[in-house]
Write a protein that holds these residues in place. Sequence first.
Motif, mmCIF file in Angstrom:
data_model
loop_
_atom_site.group_PDB
_atom_site.id
_atom_site.type_symbol
_atom_site.label_atom_id
_atom_site.label_comp_id
_atom_site.label_asym_id
_atom_site.label_seq_id
_atom_site.Cartn_x
_atom_site.Cartn_y
_atom_site.Cartn_z
ATOM 1 N N GLU A 233 98.921 -46.810 27.965
ATOM 2 C CA GLU A 233 98.054 -47.842 28.521
ATOM 3 C C GLU A 233 97.705 -47.468 29.964
ATOM 4 O OE1 GLU A 233 96.940 -50.605 26.977
ATOM 5 O OE2 GLU A 233 97.959 -50.085 25.103
ATOM 6 N N GLU A 234 96.442 -47.580 30.297
ATOM 7 C CA GLU A 234 95.986 -47.204 31.641
ATOM 8 C C GLU A 234 96.700 -48.008 32.719
ATOM 9 O OE1 GLU A 234 91.855 -46.348 34.097
ATOM 10 O OE2 GLU A 234 91.756 -47.200 32.083
ATOM 11 N N PHE B 78 99.858 -46.686 34.694
ATOM 12 C CA PHE B 78 99.780 -45.497 35.550
ATOM 13 C C PHE B 78 99.213 -45.848 36.917
ATOM 14 C CE2 PHE B 78 99.960 -44.089 31.240
ATOM 15 C CZ PHE B 78 100.805 -42.988 31.280
ATOM 16 N N TYR C 152 96.847 -41.190 34.141
ATOM 17 C CA TYR C 152 96.605 -41.776 32.822
ATOM 18 C C TYR C 152 95.871 -40.781 31.926
ATOM 19 C CZ TYR C 152 94.092 -44.219 29.154
ATOM 20 O OH TYR C 152 93.557 -44.573 27.951
ATOM 21 N N TYR D 192 97.198 -39.453 28.435
ATOM 22 C CA TYR D 192 96.433 -39.707 27.223
ATOM 23 C C TYR D 192 96.112 -38.390 26.509
ATOM 24 C CZ TYR D 192 93.114 -41.617 23.927
ATOM 25 O OH TYR D 192 92.479 -41.973 22.766
#
Length: 177
Positions: A86-87, A90, A96, A100
């Motif tokens: 989840e952004e 971070f 992020y 990812y």
Amino acid sequence: FNPVVSAKEVDDFEAKYGCSLPDVYRAFLLEIGNGGAGPSYGVFPLEAMDNGFDLGKWPEYINPSKPFVFTESFNDTSMLFRGAPEESDFSSVEKYNQAYDDWADENGEELQIEYWDKHSLDGAIPICHHGCANRSWMVVSKGPEYGNIWNDDTPDNGGVLPESTDGKERIKFEDWY
């Protein structure tokens, strides 16, 4: 059009795959041609579909003898992102993005295969290629969708959905063609 097939060839196909071809499609094969000219890249011959830039035999995952499970559009993309970072966890976009990318490299292919499996069109046969692995399928197993044409847009994460035209929510081969 490709040359027509014989009634025996259609009967053998149905026996081999434990299915029953709709009458209009059967007549198309017997009287017009075993695939050829048609929507998009044309109608596939029996037991053939796109394979790269050519036609090839069906892969093992095609199983017309199984029941067709869909009765309405279906697209569950949630599985494609299961376990993704989840952004908000971070401190920067860069961290992020790296997390990812690492997650996608490790999990993406497995989750994509699971997505395709869950959207499998058992009970149907591929009849046409629209480009980028998007295809039209005709339901050949007995049930409420028998004879209807469905689109497989899973390569674009669009799921599976019944083909429609001219205000009809469901169409058969003769309407589709």
